[in-house]
Design an enzyme around this catalytic site. Structure first.
Site, PDB file in Angstrom:
ATOM      1  N   TYR A 166      -2.575  -0.492  10.061  1.00 39.70           N
ATOM      2  CA  TYR A 166      -2.526  -0.858   8.642  1.00 39.70           C
ATOM      3  C   TYR A 166      -1.136  -0.626   8.064  1.00 39.70           C
ATOM      4  O   TYR A 166      -0.622  -1.442   7.289  1.00 39.70           O
ATOM      5  CB  TYR A 166      -3.565  -0.031   7.906  1.00 39.70           C
ATOM      6  CG  TYR A 166      -3.775  -0.385   6.459  1.00 39.70           C
ATOM      7  CD1 TYR A 166      -4.307  -1.612   6.085  1.00 39.70           C
ATOM      8  CD2 TYR A 166      -3.479   0.537   5.455  1.00 39.70           C
ATOM      9  CE1 TYR A 166      -4.530  -1.928   4.749  1.00 39.70           C
ATOM     10  CE2 TYR A 166      -3.704   0.238   4.122  1.00 39.70           C
ATOM     11  CZ  TYR A 166      -4.224  -0.997   3.772  1.00 39.70           C
ATOM     12  OH  TYR A 166      -4.448  -1.296   2.446  1.00 39.70           O
TER      13      TYR A 166
ATOM     14  N   SER B  40       0.839  -1.196   0.000  1.00 39.94           N
ATOM     15  CA  SER B  40       0.000   0.000   0.000  1.00 39.94           C
ATOM     16  C   SER B  40       0.871   1.242   0.000  1.00 39.94           C
ATOM     17  O   SER B  40       2.045   1.197   0.420  1.00 39.94           O
ATOM     18  CB  SER B  40      -0.890   0.008   1.247  1.00 39.94           C
ATOM     19  OG  SER B  40      -1.525   1.250   1.429  1.00 39.94           O
TER      20      SER B  40
END
Length: 254
Positions: A156, A143
């Site tokens: 995350y 990501s």
């Protein structure tokens, strides 16, 4: 000739926006696919949208459960006889995430289990089959959060940073088996889920504004996944490839 003709791909997170786009493009490029997710109905919708026919198999698979992953890989071999590509797309953050001093412990372990451990498990059981097929490609999903300072997402960020690091080490370890291991680091992708979050959270909408070419679409990630599965990427390994509309180079300047 289709770029993925003859290849078999196991795709997790197949019911999500990115997963559906990858399934569709793989079918268009001649692959046979196993579309895996936790929702049977959604997986069947994915296969129908991709017009997979006999070239697709839908599976309910919990990537955080070793037995479920093992069964999914075994079913893949039973149906198609080989495995060439693993696409680890399943994952995601939640609104419970936040700063390290504020995020709940349970959210940290949830996202580590789903995004990092789930990727680990799928690699653990898929890689031996890819090696038996003579080599192939593992495509992980990192990501922009692993590459830039994305605030209020410390759980995350940790998980996706772990995916990026594991990608590099596996690339070295499995190169003798002719297995390429890479990760895609998407920017903000306008899936239905992301659009709902943008409507609720001002900071996500503002993040969309600093994507140089506008937010990404699922097809943008799918096209990179096709490249990484195809023979044209035969010497690309150990890379975390940003498909992010420039946000990781521009966002840090804000």
């Amino acid at each position: 000739m289709a770029r993925l003709a003859g290849k078999v791909a196991f795709i997790t997170g197949a019911a999500g926006g990115i997963g559906r786009a990858v399934c569709r493009r793989y079918i268009e490029e001649g692959a046979r696919i196993v579309a895996a997710d936790i929702s049977a109905d959604s997986v069947e919708e994915t296969l129908a949208e991709a017009e997979a026919g006999d070239n697709g198999l839908g599976l309910v698979c919990d990537i955080t459960d070793p037995d479920s992953v093992k069964a999914g890989i075994a079913r893949t071999i039973e149906r198609f006889g080989r495995l060439d590509t693993l696409c680890n797309i399943a994952g995601g953050s939640s609104r419970a995430d936040g700063r390290v001093t504020e995020a709940p412990d349970e959210e940290f372990w949830r996202v580590i289990k789903l995004d990092l451990y789930g990727t680990f498990l799928c690699c653990k059981y898929a890689i031996p089959e890819i090696a038996r097929a003579g080599g192939g490609s593992v495509i992980n999903m990192s990501s922009m959060a692993a590459l830039m300072a994305l605030t209020e997402r410390d759980c995350y960020t940790a998980a996706k940073g772990g995916v990026a690091s594991m990608t590099r080490s596996m690339a070295v370890e499995y190169a003798p088996d002719r297995i390429r291991v890479n990760a895609i680091a998407p920017g903000l992708v306008l899936t239905p889920r992301a659009e709902r979050i943008m409507a609720e959270r001002e900071e996500i909408r503002l993040l969309a504004d600093i994507h140089l070419l506008g937010p990404c679409q699922p097809i943008d990630i799918a096209e990179m996944a096709v490249y990484l599965a195809a023979e044209e990427s035969r010497v690309v390994t150990g890379q975390v490839l940003s498909v992010d509309s420039g946000v990781t180079i521009h966002g840090g300047a804000q």
